[in-house]
Write a protein that holds these residues in place. Structure first.
Motif, mmCIF file in Angstrom:
data_model
loop_
_atom_site.group_PDB
_atom_site.id
_atom_site.type_symbol
_atom_site.label_atom_id
_atom_site.label_comp_id
_atom_site.label_asym_id
_atom_site.label_seq_id
_atom_site.Cartn_x
_atom_site.Cartn_y
_atom_site.Cartn_z
ATOM 1 N N SER A 101 9.207 11.954 8.690
ATOM 2 C CA SER A 101 9.762 10.714 8.129
ATOM 3 C C SER A 101 8.741 9.776 7.503
ATOM 4 C CB SER A 101 10.520 9.947 9.223
ATOM 5 O OG SER A 101 9.675 9.615 10.307
ATOM 6 N N VAL A 102 7.448 10.053 7.615
ATOM 7 C CA VAL A 102 6.462 9.057 7.180
ATOM 8 C C VAL A 102 6.290 9.011 5.662
ATOM 9 C CG1 VAL A 102 4.449 10.589 7.381
ATOM 10 C CG2 VAL A 102 4.169 8.115 7.651
ATOM 11 N N PHE A 103 6.402 10.145 4.981
ATOM 12 C CA PHE A 103 6.070 10.139 3.551
ATOM 13 C C PHE A 103 6.962 9.222 2.718
ATOM 14 C CE2 PHE A 103 6.368 11.777 -0.790
ATOM 15 C CZ PHE A 103 5.043 11.630 -1.185
ATOM 16 N N PRO A 104 8.290 9.194 2.928
ATOM 17 C CA PRO A 104 9.104 8.262 2.117
ATOM 18 C C PRO A 104 8.659 6.807 2.250
ATOM 19 C CG PRO A 104 10.514 9.816 3.258
ATOM 20 C CD PRO A 104 9.141 10.018 3.814
ATOM 21 N N VAL A 105 8.167 6.426 3.431
ATOM 22 C CA VAL A 105 7.690 5.046 3.604
ATOM 23 C C VAL A 105 6.425 4.834 2.787
ATOM 24 C CG1 VAL A 105 6.987 3.297 5.272
ATOM 25 C CG2 VAL A 105 8.686 5.011 5.921
ATOM 26 N N ILE A 106 5.503 5.786 2.871
ATOM 27 C CA ILE A 106 4.258 5.674 2.103
ATOM 28 C C ILE A 106 4.560 5.617 0.606
ATOM 29 C CG2 ILE A 106 2.099 6.817 1.489
ATOM 30 C CD1 ILE A 106 2.078 8.087 4.261
ATOM 31 N N ALA A 107 5.344 6.564 0.122
ATOM 32 C CA ALA A 107 5.586 6.687 -1.317
ATOM 33 C C ALA A 107 6.309 5.466 -1.872
ATOM 34 C CB ALA A 107 6.389 7.956 -1.600
ATOM 35 N N ASN A 108 7.356 5.016 -1.195
ATOM 36 C CA ASN A 108 8.135 3.890 -1.716
ATOM 37 C C ASN A 108 7.367 2.576 -1.619
ATOM 38 O OD1 ASN A 108 11.178 4.586 -2.416
ATOM 39 N ND2 ASN A 108 10.533 5.934 -0.748
ATOM 40 N N THR A 109 6.670 2.352 -0.509
ATOM 41 C CA THR A 109 5.896 1.114 -0.387
ATOM 42 C C THR A 109 4.762 1.089 -1.395
ATOM 43 O OG1 THR A 109 6.393 1.110 1.986
ATOM 44 C CG2 THR A 109 4.665 -0.376 1.221
ATOM 45 N N VAL A 148 10.888 6.358 18.290
ATOM 46 C CA VAL A 148 9.418 6.288 18.343
ATOM 47 C C VAL A 148 8.821 6.851 17.061
ATOM 48 C CG1 VAL A 148 7.367 7.175 19.507
ATOM 49 C CG2 VAL A 148 9.300 6.366 20.859
ATOM 50 N N GLY A 149 9.336 8.016 16.613
ATOM 51 C CA GLY A 149 8.827 8.602 15.374
ATOM 52 C C GLY A 149 9.069 7.709 14.174
ATOM 53 N N PHE A 150 10.248 7.092 14.120
ATOM 54 C CA PHE A 150 10.564 6.183 13.013
ATOM 55 C C PHE A 150 9.665 4.949 13.046
ATOM 56 C CE2 PHE A 150 12.989 2.463 11.510
ATOM 57 C CZ PHE A 150 13.132 2.823 10.177
ATOM 58 N N GLY A 151 9.446 4.395 14.236
ATOM 59 C CA GLY A 151 8.556 3.240 14.352
ATOM 60 C C GLY A 151 7.146 3.563 13.897
ATOM 61 N N LEU A 152 6.656 4.747 14.285
ATOM 62 C CA LEU A 152 5.327 5.174 13.840
ATOM 63 C C LEU A 152 5.288 5.362 12.328
ATOM 64 C CD1 LEU A 152 4.397 7.794 16.599
ATOM 65 C CD2 LEU A 152 3.302 5.574 16.207
ATOM 66 N N SER A 153 6.332 5.954 11.778
ATOM 67 C CA SER A 153 6.355 6.177 10.331
ATOM 68 C C SER A 153 6.381 4.859 9.569
ATOM 69 C CB SER A 153 7.553 7.049 9.941
ATOM 70 O OG SER A 153 8.769 6.341 10.084
ATOM 71 N N ALA A 154 7.097 3.854 10.113
ATOM 72 C CA ALA A 154 7.145 2.550 9.453
ATOM 73 C C ALA A 154 5.773 1.881 9.484
ATOM 74 C CB ALA A 154 8.181 1.654 10.132
ATOM 75 N N GLY A 208 7.736 18.445 25.470
ATOM 76 C CA GLY A 208 8.449 17.220 25.803
ATOM 77 C C GLY A 208 8.434 16.172 24.717
ATOM 78 N N ALA A 209 8.620 14.932 25.128
ATOM 79 C CA ALA A 209 8.924 13.835 24.211
ATOM 80 C C ALA A 209 7.800 13.521 23.237
ATOM 81 C CB ALA A 209 9.279 12.582 25.010
ATOM 82 N N ARG A 210 6.540 13.657 23.663
ATOM 83 C CA ARG A 210 5.445 13.299 22.752
ATOM 84 C C ARG A 210 5.418 14.201 21.523
ATOM 85 N NH1 ARG A 210 0.026 12.874 26.196
ATOM 86 N NH2 ARG A 210 0.923 14.777 27.059
ATOM 87 N N ALA A 211 5.541 15.519 21.737
ATOM 88 C CA ALA A 211 5.553 16.446 20.609
ATOM 89 C C ALA A 211 6.770 16.213 19.724
ATOM 90 C CB ALA A 211 5.527 17.885 21.113
ATOM 91 N N VAL A 212 7.907 15.900 20.337
ATOM 92 C CA VAL A 212 9.133 15.639 19.571
ATOM 93 C C VAL A 212 8.963 14.389 18.714
ATOM 94 C CG1 VAL A 212 11.589 15.099 19.743
ATOM 95 C CG2 VAL A 212 10.583 16.791 21.282
ATOM 96 N N ALA A 213 8.380 13.329 19.277
ATOM 97 C CA ALA A 213 8.178 12.088 18.529
ATOM 98 C C ALA A 213 7.210 12.293 17.372
ATOM 99 C CB ALA A 213 7.667 10.995 19.461
ATOM 100 N N VAL A 214 6.157 13.083 17.594
ATOM 101 C CA VAL A 214 5.198 13.358 16.515
ATOM 102 C C VAL A 214 5.867 14.166 15.407
ATOM 103 C CG1 VAL A 214 3.053 14.527 15.921
ATOM 104 C CG2 VAL A 214 3.184 13.185 18.017
ATOM 105 N N SER A 215 6.697 15.130 15.781
ATOM 106 C CA SER A 215 7.453 15.889 14.783
ATOM 107 C C SER A 215 8.343 14.963 13.963
ATOM 108 C CB SER A 215 8.302 16.948 15.488
ATOM 109 O OG SER A 215 9.155 17.603 14.576
ATOM 110 N N SER A 216 9.009 14.031 14.627
ATOM 111 C CA SER A 216 9.844 13.048 13.935
ATOM 112 C C SER A 216 9.014 12.197 12.984
ATOM 113 C CB SER A 216 10.544 12.168 14.974
ATOM 114 O OG SER A 216 11.263 11.125 14.362
ATOM 115 N N PHE A 217 7.840 11.794 13.421
ATOM 116 C CA PHE A 217 6.946 10.979 12.598
ATOM 117 C C PHE A 217 6.499 11.720 11.339
ATOM 118 C CE2 PHE A 217 2.335 10.564 11.778
ATOM 119 C CZ PHE A 217 2.338 9.339 11.118
ATOM 120 N N ILE A 218 6.084 12.978 11.497
ATOM 121 C CA ILE A 218 5.573 13.748 10.360
ATOM 122 C C ILE A 218 6.644 13.918 9.291
ATOM 123 C CG2 ILE A 218 4.775 16.038 9.657
ATOM 124 C CD1 ILE A 218 3.262 16.206 12.308
#
Length: 258
Positions: free
Chosen positions: A129-137, A65-71, A117-127
């Motif tokens: 992992s998101v920058f490499p997608v932003i920077a490279n794209t 979920v975090g990876f999908g959000l970051s993408a 639970g899962a929502r906080a974990v997914a948001v942590s994963s998103f935070i």
């Protein structure tokens, strides 16, 4: 056959590394709490296979979920930043902030905002992992050949057409580079999130398993859980790499091998 040949070298290196590890651990009689041999880790993994599988599924869901959000968010943010130099100067530092902030420091705040639970974990994963997608794209979209931009402008292409038919396709190699980096970071972010967000209704991920095993002095299980987390990251990395290769192999040297 080519895939088999490509796999032989890393497999041989792994066998040699495990043999050396096993030999050193036994010859020097290391305390198993300090450095368990691979055989002990494998035995503990087989004993705790159910817990490891359950934890991997829980962590994997949050990381996915975090990876999908970051993408999704990362590509949209890159498009926004690339649309205007003013927006880039104004907003890029805040995107960079996501890379610089120590996630372990703000994870408790995520629990306050999103609960345990899962929502906080997914948001942590998103935070994480998101920058490499932003920077490279963003880099890919800014690296489009100026001559091609001029040609689109000469033919009167609208901004949306230029974005869809020129900038986004040209940025794909950079985008997939960012996604490959983000795939591993999403698992790291999920593990850190689990350390803080805890367990909800018994749904404990690999991060919780690591903490519990460490408190019990079961270092072999700690190693087994870490290896399971690494396997999750490799699985996600492999899926992204395979997708990128299939999309780019017909026209880009990085995937075609030319």
């Amino acid at each position: 056959m080519k895939a088999l040949r490509d796999a032989l070298a890393p497999l041989a290196a792994l066998v040699i590394l495990l043999a050396l590890w096993e030999t050193v651990a036994r010859v020097f009689s290391f305390n198993p709490m300090v450095l368990p041999p691979p055989s002990a880790i494998g035995l503990e993994a087989s004993r705790s296979a159910g817990s490891l599988l359950s934890g991997a599924l829980s962590t994997g869901r949050s990381a996915l979920v975090g990876f999908g959000l970051s993408a999704g968010v990362g590509v949209l943010a890159a498009i926004l930043l690339s649309s205007s130099r003013v927006l880039e100067r104004a907003l890029y530092p805040y995107a960079l902030f996501l890379q610089m902030v120590p996630i372990i420091a703000i994870a408790p705040v995520l629990v306050v905002w999103f609960g345990h639970g899962a929502r906080a974990v997914a948001v942590s994963s998103f935070i994480v992992s998101v920058f490499p997608v932003i920077a490279n794209t963003h880099t890919g979209m800014r690296s489009v050949d100026p001559a091609l931009r001029d040609m689109f402008r000469l033919y009167g292409a609208r901004r949306v057409a230029t974005l869809w038919k020129l900038e986004l396709p040209a940025s794909l190699p950079h985008l997939f580079t960012g996604l490959r980096v983000a795939s591993g970071l999403s698992v790291v972010g999920a593990i850190v999130g689990e350390w803080v967000a805890g367990v909800v209704e018994g749904d404990s991920g690999l991060g919780i398993l690591v903490l519990a095993a460490n408190r019990q002095g079961n270092t072999a299980l700690v190693f087994a859980a870490v290896l399971a987390a690494s396997a999750l990251g490799l699985l996600l990395f492999g899926a992204v790499s395979l997708t990128g290769e299939r999309m780019l192999r017909r026209w880009h040297p990085s995937a075609s091998g030319s």
